[in-house]
Write a protein that holds these residues in place. Structure first.
Motif, PDB file in Angstrom:
ATOM      1  N   GLY A  98       0.790  -1.227   0.000  1.00 66.70           N
ATOM      2  CA  GLY A  98       0.000   0.000   0.000  1.00 66.70           C
ATOM      3  C   GLY A  98       0.821   1.275   0.000  1.00 66.70           C
ATOM      4  O   GLY A  98       0.286   2.357   0.246  1.00 66.70           O
ATOM      5  N   ILE A  99       2.120   1.182  -0.315  1.00 69.67           N
ATOM      6  CA  ILE A  99       2.967   2.373  -0.237  1.00 69.67           C
ATOM      7  C   ILE A  99       3.181   3.027  -1.596  1.00 69.67           C
ATOM      8  O   ILE A  99       3.006   2.407  -2.633  1.00 69.67           O
ATOM      9  CB  ILE A  99       4.353   2.074   0.381  1.00 69.67           C
ATOM     10  CG1 ILE A  99       5.200   1.209  -0.542  1.00 69.67           C
ATOM     11  CG2 ILE A  99       4.218   1.471   1.760  1.00 69.67           C
ATOM     12  CD1 ILE A  99       6.682   1.291  -0.266  1.00 69.67           C
ATOM     13  N   SER A 100       3.601   4.274  -1.529  1.00 76.38           N
ATOM     14  CA  SER A 100       4.100   5.012  -2.681  1.00 76.38           C
ATOM     15  C   SER A 100       5.560   5.314  -2.386  1.00 76.38           C
ATOM     16  O   SER A 100       5.864   6.037  -1.441  1.00 76.38           O
ATOM     17  CB  SER A 100       3.327   6.313  -2.863  1.00 76.38           C
ATOM     18  OG  SER A 100       1.997   6.041  -3.224  1.00 76.38           O
ATOM     19  N   MET A 101       6.448   4.746  -3.184  1.00 81.57           N
ATOM     20  CA  MET A 101       7.887   4.909  -2.969  1.00 81.57           C
ATOM     21  C   MET A 101       8.453   5.869  -4.014  1.00 81.57           C
ATOM     22  O   MET A 101       8.377   5.599  -5.216  1.00 81.57           O
ATOM     23  CB  MET A 101       8.597   3.563  -3.087  1.00 81.57           C
ATOM     24  CG  MET A 101      10.113   3.666  -2.962  1.00 81.57           C
ATOM     25  SD  MET A 101      10.958   2.114  -3.312  1.00 81.57           S
ATOM     26  CE  MET A 101      10.617   1.223  -1.797  1.00 81.57           C
ATOM     27  N   ALA A 102       9.011   6.958  -3.541  1.00 77.86           N
ATOM     28  CA  ALA A 102       9.680   7.898  -4.440  1.00 77.86           C
ATOM     29  C   ALA A 102      11.084   7.386  -4.741  1.00 77.86           C
ATOM     30  O   ALA A 102      11.845   7.088  -3.830  1.00 77.86           O
ATOM     31  CB  ALA A 102       9.739   9.276  -3.813  1.00 77.86           C
ATOM     32  N   VAL A 103      11.399   7.277  -6.017  1.00 81.00           N
ATOM     33  CA  VAL A 103      12.744   6.923  -6.465  1.00 81.00           C
ATOM     34  C   VAL A 103      13.181   8.109  -7.319  1.00 81.00           C
ATOM     35  O   VAL A 103      13.077   8.096  -8.545  1.00 81.00           O
ATOM     36  CB  VAL A 103      12.753   5.595  -7.271  1.00 81.00           C
ATOM     37  CG1 VAL A 103      14.167   5.233  -7.689  1.00 81.00           C
ATOM     38  CG2 VAL A 103      12.131   4.467  -6.458  1.00 81.00           C
ATOM     39  N   ASP A 104      13.589   9.175  -6.626  1.00 80.70           N
ATOM     40  CA  ASP A 104      13.706  10.465  -7.307  1.00 80.70           C
ATOM     41  C   ASP A 104      14.877  11.320  -6.834  1.00 80.70           C
ATOM     42  O   ASP A 104      14.891  12.530  -7.065  1.00 80.70           O
ATOM     43  CB  ASP A 104      12.409  11.246  -7.129  1.00 80.70           C
ATOM     44  CG  ASP A 104      12.105  11.600  -5.687  1.00 80.70           C
ATOM     45  OD1 ASP A 104      12.882  11.237  -4.781  1.00 80.70           O
ATOM     46  OD2 ASP A 104      11.090  12.273  -5.445  1.00 80.70           O
ATOM     47  N   GLY A 105      15.841  10.732  -6.181  1.00 82.49           N
ATOM     48  CA  GLY A 105      16.997  11.495  -5.725  1.00 82.49           C
ATOM     49  C   GLY A 105      16.652  12.568  -4.705  1.00 82.49           C
ATOM     50  O   GLY A 105      17.419  13.501  -4.506  1.00 82.49           O
ATOM     51  N   GLY A 106      15.494  12.447  -4.067  1.00 82.03           N
ATOM     52  CA  GLY A 106      15.085  13.396  -3.048  1.00 82.03           C
ATOM     53  C   GLY A 106      14.207  14.533  -3.549  1.00 82.03           C
ATOM     54  O   GLY A 106      13.802  15.406  -2.775  1.00 82.03           O
ATOM     55  N   THR A 107      13.875  14.515  -4.828  1.00 85.80           N
ATOM     56  CA  THR A 107      13.103  15.608  -5.430  1.00 85.80           C
ATOM     57  C   THR A 107      11.830  15.940  -4.686  1.00 85.80           C
ATOM     58  O   THR A 107      11.518  17.110  -4.458  1.00 85.80           O
ATOM     59  CB  THR A 107      12.759  15.263  -6.897  1.00 85.80           C
ATOM     60  OG1 THR A 107      13.986  15.051  -7.612  1.00 85.80           O
ATOM     61  CG2 THR A 107      11.966  16.346  -7.572  1.00 85.80           C
ATOM     62  N   THR A 108      11.090  14.939  -4.295  1.00 83.78           N
ATOM     63  CA  THR A 108       9.800  15.192  -3.642  1.00 83.78           C
ATOM     64  C   THR A 108       9.908  15.375  -2.133  1.00 83.78           C
ATOM     65  O   THR A 108       8.906  15.607  -1.473  1.00 83.78           O
ATOM     66  CB  THR A 108       8.796  14.070  -3.939  1.00 83.78           C
ATOM     67  OG1 THR A 108       9.340  12.827  -3.484  1.00 83.78           O
ATOM     68  CG2 THR A 108       8.493  13.984  -5.426  1.00 83.78           C
ATOM     69  N   GLN A 109      11.122  15.278  -1.604  1.00 81.49           N
ATOM     70  CA  GLN A 109      11.298  15.380  -0.159  1.00 81.49           C
ATOM     71  C   GLN A 109      11.665  16.790   0.294  1.00 81.49           C
ATOM     72  O   GLN A 109      11.620  17.078   1.488  1.00 81.49           O
ATOM     73  CB  GLN A 109      12.371  14.384   0.301  1.00 81.49           C
ATOM     74  CG  GLN A 109      12.071  12.961  -0.103  1.00 81.49           C
ATOM     75  CD  GLN A 109      10.676  12.497   0.273  1.00 81.49           C
ATOM     76  OE1 GLN A 109      10.273  12.603   1.437  1.00 81.49           O
ATOM     77  NE2 GLN A 109       9.923  12.000  -0.683  1.00 81.49           N
ATOM     78  N   VAL A 110      12.057  17.643  -0.641  1.00 82.89           N
ATOM     79  CA  VAL A 110      12.441  19.017  -0.288  1.00 82.89           C
ATOM     80  C   VAL A 110      11.654  20.022  -1.103  1.00 82.89           C
ATOM     81  O   VAL A 110      11.088  19.722  -2.095  1.00 82.89           O
ATOM     82  CB  VAL A 110      13.949  19.252  -0.473  1.00 82.89           C
ATOM     83  CG1 VAL A 110      14.739  18.374   0.477  1.00 82.89           C
ATOM     84  CG2 VAL A 110      14.389  19.021  -1.889  1.00 82.89           C
TER      85      VAL A 110
END
Length: 110
Positions: A98-110
């Motif tokens: 049930g997760i959404s995993m960002a594989v984005d080099g941190g783009t969506t975290q900052v």
């Protein structure tokens, strides 16, 4: 499922695209509930800028604009998305659903 970092971070002029990718996160959550009795796990990977053939066709300015949003300072490699997908498909992630995993080099975290 494969979504997009656009689902997790608002970007100008991408409302319909972002909404369609964000819907995958809701599908993962509801399908997790629907399919629990069958022991089927459902997860979403949301890649950021990835060095794919489509990315390679962008102008240098467009590539630089995408990469400027990545805290790691580079586009990801297809292998990095593939290894995340393999992890979620493997027994190593048997307690993840049930997760959404960002594989984005941190783009969506900052």
């Amino acid at each position: 499922m494969t979504g997009s970092a656009a689902a997790l971070k608002g970007n100008a002029y991408t409302s319909v695209y972002s909404a369609s990718k964000a819907a995958l996160s809701t599908f993962a959550k509801t399908w997790t509930a629907d399919l629990k009795a069958r022991n089927i796990r459902v997860n979403v990977i949301h890649p950021g800028p990835i060095n794919t053939p489509a990315f390679a066709q962008l102008s240098d300015e467009q590539k630089a604009a995408f990469v400027s949003t990545v805290p790691m300072g580079r586009a990801g490699q297809p292998r990095e998305v593939a290894t995340a997908a393999l992890f979620l498909a493997s027994a190593d992630s048997s307690y993840i659903t049930g997760i959404s995993m960002a594989v984005d080099g941190g783009t969506t975290q900052v």
